[in-house]
Design an enzyme around this catalytic site. Structure first.
Site, PDB file in Angstrom:
ATOM      1  N   TYR A  22     -27.919  94.776  -2.772  1.00  0.00           N
ATOM      2  CA  TYR A  22     -28.143  93.824  -2.362  1.00  0.00           C
ATOM      3  C   TYR A  22     -28.261  94.216  -0.806  1.00  0.00           C
ATOM      4  O   TYR A  22     -28.210  92.898   0.130  1.00  0.00           O
ATOM      5  CB  TYR A  22     -26.882  92.825  -2.393  1.00  0.00           C
ATOM      6  CG  TYR A  22     -27.154  92.895  -4.098  1.00  0.00           C
ATOM      7  CD1 TYR A  22     -28.524  92.126  -4.728  1.00  0.00           C
ATOM      8  CD2 TYR A  22     -26.229  92.413  -5.006  1.00  0.00           C
ATOM      9  CE1 TYR A  22     -28.236  92.099  -5.979  1.00  0.00           C
ATOM     10  CE2 TYR A  22     -26.018  92.822  -6.593  1.00  0.00           C
ATOM     11  CZ  TYR A  22     -27.164  92.201  -7.258  1.00  0.00           C
ATOM     12  OH  TYR A  22     -27.509  92.183  -8.576  1.00  0.00           O
ATOM     13  N   HIS A  99     -35.911  88.038  -5.354  1.00  0.00           N
ATOM     14  CA  HIS A  99     -34.699  88.803  -6.017  1.00  0.00           C
ATOM     15  C   HIS A  99     -34.873  89.801  -4.733  1.00  0.00           C
ATOM     16  O   HIS A  99     -35.534  90.256  -3.899  1.00  0.00           O
ATOM     17  CB  HIS A  99     -34.602  89.775  -7.001  1.00  0.00           C
ATOM     18  CG  HIS A  99     -34.417  88.574  -8.147  1.00  0.00           C
ATOM     19  ND1 HIS A  99     -33.879  87.810  -8.912  1.00  0.00           N
ATOM     20  CD2 HIS A  99     -35.918  87.861  -8.676  1.00  0.00           C
ATOM     21  CE1 HIS A  99     -33.739  87.316  -9.516  1.00  0.00           C
ATOM     22  NE2 HIS A  99     -35.757  87.204  -9.762  1.00  0.00           N
ATOM     23  N   LEU A 100     -33.778  90.095  -3.932  1.00  0.00           N
ATOM     24  CA  LEU A 100     -33.187  90.631  -2.783  1.00  0.00           C
ATOM     25  C   LEU A 100     -33.641  92.101  -3.510  1.00  0.00           C
ATOM     26  O   LEU A 100     -34.580  93.305  -2.982  1.00  0.00           O
ATOM     27  CB  LEU A 100     -32.160  90.773  -2.501  1.00  0.00           C
ATOM     28  CG  LEU A 100     -31.282  90.082  -2.360  1.00  0.00           C
ATOM     29  CD1 LEU A 100     -30.192  89.239  -2.721  1.00  0.00           C
ATOM     30  CD2 LEU A 100     -31.561  89.876  -0.333  1.00  0.00           C
TER      31      LEU A 100
END
Ligand code: DQA
Length: 144
Positions: A22, A99-100
């Site tokens: 992340y 989304h990362l």
């Protein structure tokens, strides 16, 4: 143009949570980048995070009449929250799922988003930049 950014569970831990997946950027730093880019583009943003599904559902419901679009990273609720999906359908606001990480390149279950079908589209895999791309997507949808 007012855009609501919503962040689901565990995203408050960004920066220390599995940085190999992340990244090292915190959610506060991402918010700062989004705010700064939004200002340049003449957009107003509200940026929120919750670990509670019901709170996220309430925020989606309240967005009607207050915001022009929703950009959301539902995190773990991407795969389970019928309630968030129904709320997005109910408010009839353009929504963008972000989304990362690239959820399509990870475990099988992460491909099975139940939120994406009620969104205009999905952005996945660009790290913190996914949020900036989400901002641009929200703005371009309104220009259509
Ligand atoms: C995530 C991907 C999800 O699969 C995961 O549950 C998250 C974060 C992302 O931004 O990459 O919590 O939404």
């Amino acid at each position: 143009m007012k855009i609501l950014f919503l962040n689901g569970p565990n995203l408050n831990l960004l920066g220390q949570r599995q940085p190999d997946i992340y990244g090292k950027t915190t959610l506060a730093e991402i918010e700062e980048r989004v705010r700064s880019r939004a200002k340049e583009l003449g957009a107003a943003v509200d940026f929120r995070q919750s670990n509670h599904e019901g709170e996220l559902v309430t925020w989606i419901q309240q967005a009607k009449g207050q915001f022009d679009a929703i950009v959301l990273n539902p995190a773990g609720y991407t795969y389970t929250s019928v309630a968030m999906r129904d709320a997005i359908s109910a408010v009839e606001l353009p929504a963008i799922e972000i989304h990362l990480s690239n959820v399509h390149a990870r475990e099988e279950f992460r491909k099975n988003t139940i939120i994406a079908a009620v969104c205009c589209g999905q952005i996945s895999g660009f790290g913190a930049e996914s949020y900036i791309l989400g901002l641009h997507a929200a703005l371009s949808i309104k220009l259509k």
